[in-house]
Design an enzyme around this catalytic site. Structure first.
Site, PDB file in Angstrom:
ATOM      1  N   HIS A 104       0.867  -1.189   0.000  1.00  0.00           N
ATOM      2  CA  HIS A 104       0.000   0.000   0.000  1.00  0.00           C
ATOM      3  C   HIS A 104       0.904   1.240   0.000  1.00  0.00           C
ATOM      4  O   HIS A 104       1.911   1.277   0.715  1.00  0.00           O
ATOM      5  CB  HIS A 104      -0.914  -0.010   1.225  1.00  0.00           C
ATOM      6  CG  HIS A 104      -1.965   1.057   1.183  1.00  0.00           C
ATOM      7  ND1 HIS A 104      -1.709   2.358   1.549  1.00  0.00           N
ATOM      8  CD2 HIS A 104      -3.278   1.022   0.812  1.00  0.00           C
ATOM      9  CE1 HIS A 104      -2.806   3.082   1.403  1.00  0.00           C
ATOM     10  NE2 HIS A 104      -3.770   2.300   0.946  1.00  0.00           N
TER      11      HIS A 104
ATOM     12  N   GLU B 104       0.753   4.066   1.403  1.00  0.00           N
ATOM     13  CA  GLU B 104       1.008   4.648   2.731  1.00  0.00           C
ATOM     14  C   GLU B 104       2.056   3.844   3.505  1.00  0.00           C
ATOM     15  O   GLU B 104       2.941   4.409   4.161  1.00  0.00           O
ATOM     16  CB  GLU B 104      -0.286   4.731   3.546  1.00  0.00           C
ATOM     17  CG  GLU B 104      -0.066   5.479   4.853  1.00  0.00           C
ATOM     18  CD  GLU B 104      -1.262   5.437   5.790  1.00  0.00           C
ATOM     19  OE1 GLU B 104      -1.037   5.447   7.018  1.00  0.00           O
ATOM     20  OE2 GLU B 104      -2.412   5.391   5.307  1.00  0.00           O
TER      21      GLU B 104
ATOM     22  N   SER C 122     -12.301   8.553   0.372  1.00  0.00           N
ATOM     23  CA  SER C 122     -11.883   9.177  -0.889  1.00  0.00           C
ATOM     24  C   SER C 122     -13.001   9.185  -1.936  1.00  0.00           C
ATOM     25  O   SER C 122     -12.753   9.484  -3.109  1.00  0.00           O
ATOM     26  CB  SER C 122     -10.631   8.476  -1.441  1.00  0.00           C
ATOM     27  OG  SER C 122     -10.777   7.078  -1.393  1.00  0.00           O
TER      28      SER C 122
END
Length: 316
Positions: free
Chosen positions: A129, A131, A273
């Site tokens: 991911h 992040e 999002s």
């Protein structure tokens, strides 16, 4: 044919969070300030509709910095980037704007602080991911160890069990993370954690709303992208909390109406999002097929706002 009745439960809060709102605003303000094209490293947020809208305004999305020319501004996505990325941008004398969510930046600072105290880090997150890559990339290789599950905790090899700390990805399932943290503390009693869980307020709030809504509905639709970690967690949380059927949909066209057949109540929520326009599209599609009674399940009120970087607030 007569439309069947349905009670439509809307989770609140749902959709955009302050970090996503800020990241999109950063791209729009950069386009106003410097004109098109403005380059963006990775999807600014995990939502195709949002990304396509920004492309139409002149944003160019790339995977790596070497795809960007030196003479155009580049923006780093809300998920954060490894330290090597701004270092390369500076080396190339590029204008860059960091749209990393301030709550992700807080995790980066925590990791750095622990490392300066001589602690090895364990990160609870999803491999690959953006992040996770960004947070692990704040420190030299091997200084941050990744665990994804409780079973990973049993096999992770640390340098010194009495000199470790942990951080977490901000978009995880609150409940799953609690179990992993408990396993870490059981195996490494000296481990140091954040004062408060790193999981962000928006992720927590959306999961709590889903938990409250799940027992009331026969089916749940989560508006969000398949690569959005927080949206996928909402599907999992809804199922675990007792909703018989939960589906992730990007747009109204993705709804599996056969799976909703016979449902007397449908819940709708959205990942952090997902823009309101897509949530409205799903709600309108339900209203086209059912006689709808709307009810809201509100578990928190959000009024968080993050400032955009100073470079975009100045004229020069």
């Amino acid at each position: 044919m007569q439309k069947p009745p349905v009670t439509l439960y809307l989770a609140a809060p749902r959709g955009f969070c302050a970090g996503v709102d800020r990241a999109i605003k950063i791209v729009e303000m950069a386009l106003q300030k410097w004109g098109a094209p403005v380059y963006v490293r990775h999807e600014i947020v995990h939502n195709k509709f949002v990304v396509d809208g920004l492309k139409a305004k002149g944003a160019v999305f790339v995977e790596e910095l070497d795809e960007c020319p030196n003479d155009r501004p580049v923006i780093f996505s809300a998920h954060g980037v490894p330290k090597s990325v701004p270092a390369e941008a500076e080396e190339r004398h590029m204008i860059y704007v960091d749209a990393t969510c301030p709550l992700v930046s807080k995790v980066h600072i925590e990791a750095q602080r622990h490392a300066e105290s001589g602690l090895q880090m364990i990160m609870i997150g999803h491999k690959g991911h953006p992040e996770t890559i960004g947070t692990m990339g704040q420190l030299p290789q091997g200084e941050v160890l990744l665990v994804e599950t409780v079973s990973d905790v049993a096999t992770v090899q640390v340098r010194n069990p009495s000199r470790i700390a942990f951080v977490t990805q901000t978009t995880l399932s609150v409940d799953d993370t609690t179990d992993i943290v408990a396993a870490l503390k059981a195996r490494f009693p000296a481990i140091i954690g954040p004062h408060k869980e790193d999981i962000c307020y928006a992720t927590t709030n959306r999961q709590e709303a889903v938990k409250s809504m799940a027992p009331l509905v026969d089916a749940m639709l989560v508006v969000g992208a398949p690569n959005s970690s927080n949206s996928r967690r909402l599907v999992e949380v809804g199922t675990k909390a007792g909703c018989p059927y939960a589906q992730l949909v990007q747009r109204a066209d993705d709804i599996d109406w056969r799976a909703l057949r016979g449902a007397a109540s449908i819940g709708v929520t959205a990942g952090a999002s997902a823009p309101e326009v897509l949530i409205d599209e799903v709600i309108d599609a339900i209203k086209d097929r059912y006689v709808v009674t709307v009810s809201t399940v509100e578990t928190a009120v959000e009024n968080v706002e993050f400032k955009v970087p100073r470079v975009l607030r100045t004229a020069s």
